[in-house]
Design a protein around this motif. Structure first.
Motif, PDB file in Angstrom:
ATOM      1  N   LEU A 140      -1.512   0.629   2.832  1.00 52.06           N
ATOM      2  CA  LEU A 140      -0.644   0.126   3.869  1.00 52.06           C
ATOM      3  C   LEU A 140      -1.019  -1.312   4.198  1.00 52.06           C
ATOM      4  O   LEU A 140      -2.164  -1.612   4.483  1.00 52.06           O
ATOM      5  CB  LEU A 140      -0.829   1.025   5.095  1.00 52.06           C
ATOM      6  N   ARG A 141      -0.061  -2.203   4.132  1.00 50.84           N
ATOM      7  CA  ARG A 141      -0.311  -3.594   4.513  1.00 50.84           C
ATOM      8  C   ARG A 141      -0.203  -3.706   6.027  1.00 50.84           C
ATOM      9  O   ARG A 141       0.431  -2.891   6.674  1.00 50.84           O
ATOM     10  CB  ARG A 141       0.728  -4.517   3.877  1.00 50.84           C
ATOM     11  N   THR A 143       3.329  -3.549   7.436  1.00 55.26           N
ATOM     12  CA  THR A 143       4.080  -2.315   7.260  1.00 55.26           C
ATOM     13  C   THR A 143       3.794  -1.391   8.438  1.00 55.26           C
ATOM     14  O   THR A 143       2.635  -1.133   8.751  1.00 55.26           O
ATOM     15  CB  THR A 143       3.677  -1.607   5.948  1.00 55.26           C
ATOM     16  N   GLU A 151       3.799   2.236   2.484  1.00 53.84           N
ATOM     17  CA  GLU A 151       4.541   0.993   2.262  1.00 53.84           C
ATOM     18  C   GLU A 151       5.710   1.226   1.308  1.00 53.84           C
ATOM     19  O   GLU A 151       6.829   0.759   1.543  1.00 53.84           O
ATOM     20  CB  GLU A 151       3.597  -0.066   1.701  1.00 53.84           C
ATOM     21  N   HIS A 159       8.446   3.257   2.960  1.00 50.44           N
ATOM     22  CA  HIS A 159       9.202   2.395   3.873  1.00 50.44           C
ATOM     23  C   HIS A 159      10.186   1.538   3.079  1.00 50.44           C
ATOM     24  O   HIS A 159      11.350   1.372   3.464  1.00 50.44           O
ATOM     25  CB  HIS A 159       8.255   1.519   4.700  1.00 50.44           C
TER      26      HIS A 159
END
Length: 136
Positions: A4-5, A8, A95, A98
């Motif tokens: 996950l960034r 995000t 991510e 999403h």
């Protein structure tokens, strides 16, 4: 698909809807997506689907009725579905989920264009794999 960034949103809920064949994912920014299993399957992040580099993608067909028979958490960064057609090598980061949810319309359009260009139908059976498959 690492993890996950920072930009995000984090996942807050995930629900597998077997009858309607969608994965519903809610994120911390208030977004909620209903991602069809078929879309997940044809855009699986696995090397079996994506290949090992640009231009090596394998166009998936015959996945309209695919189900998810198991959904395993992978660390804190995603899930690994096992699809009813036996495909189980893709790890879907939060991510990437999403991305799939937020870009559904464009992804469906791209998929339909690729089918037309290849001259195949969405429900056509997948051709038999050649001798040098990736892990399967």
């Amino acid at each position: 698909m690492a993890g996950l960034r920072n930009e995000t949103p984090s996942p807050e809920s995930i629900t597998l809807h077997g009858a309607s064949r969608v994965l519903e994912v809610g994120f911390s920014d208030g977004s909620r997506f209903r991602i069809p299993f078929e879309l997940m399957r044809v855009y699986s992040p696995s090397a079996e689907v994506q290949g090992h580099g640009p231009g090596q993608e394998v166009l998936q067909t015959g996945k309209r009725e695919v189900g998810i028979v198991e959904l395993e958490p992978v660390g804190n960064y995603g899930v690994k579905p096992t699809f009813s057609d036996g495909h189980d090598s893709g790890i879907f980061s939060w991510e990437y989920l999403h991305f799939l949810g937020s870009q559904q319309a464009k992804l469906w359009e791209d998929y339909e264009r690729r089918l037309r260009e290849a001259g195949v139908e969405r429900d056509a059976a997948m051709p038999a794999k050649s001798g040098h498959a990736c892990g399967h």
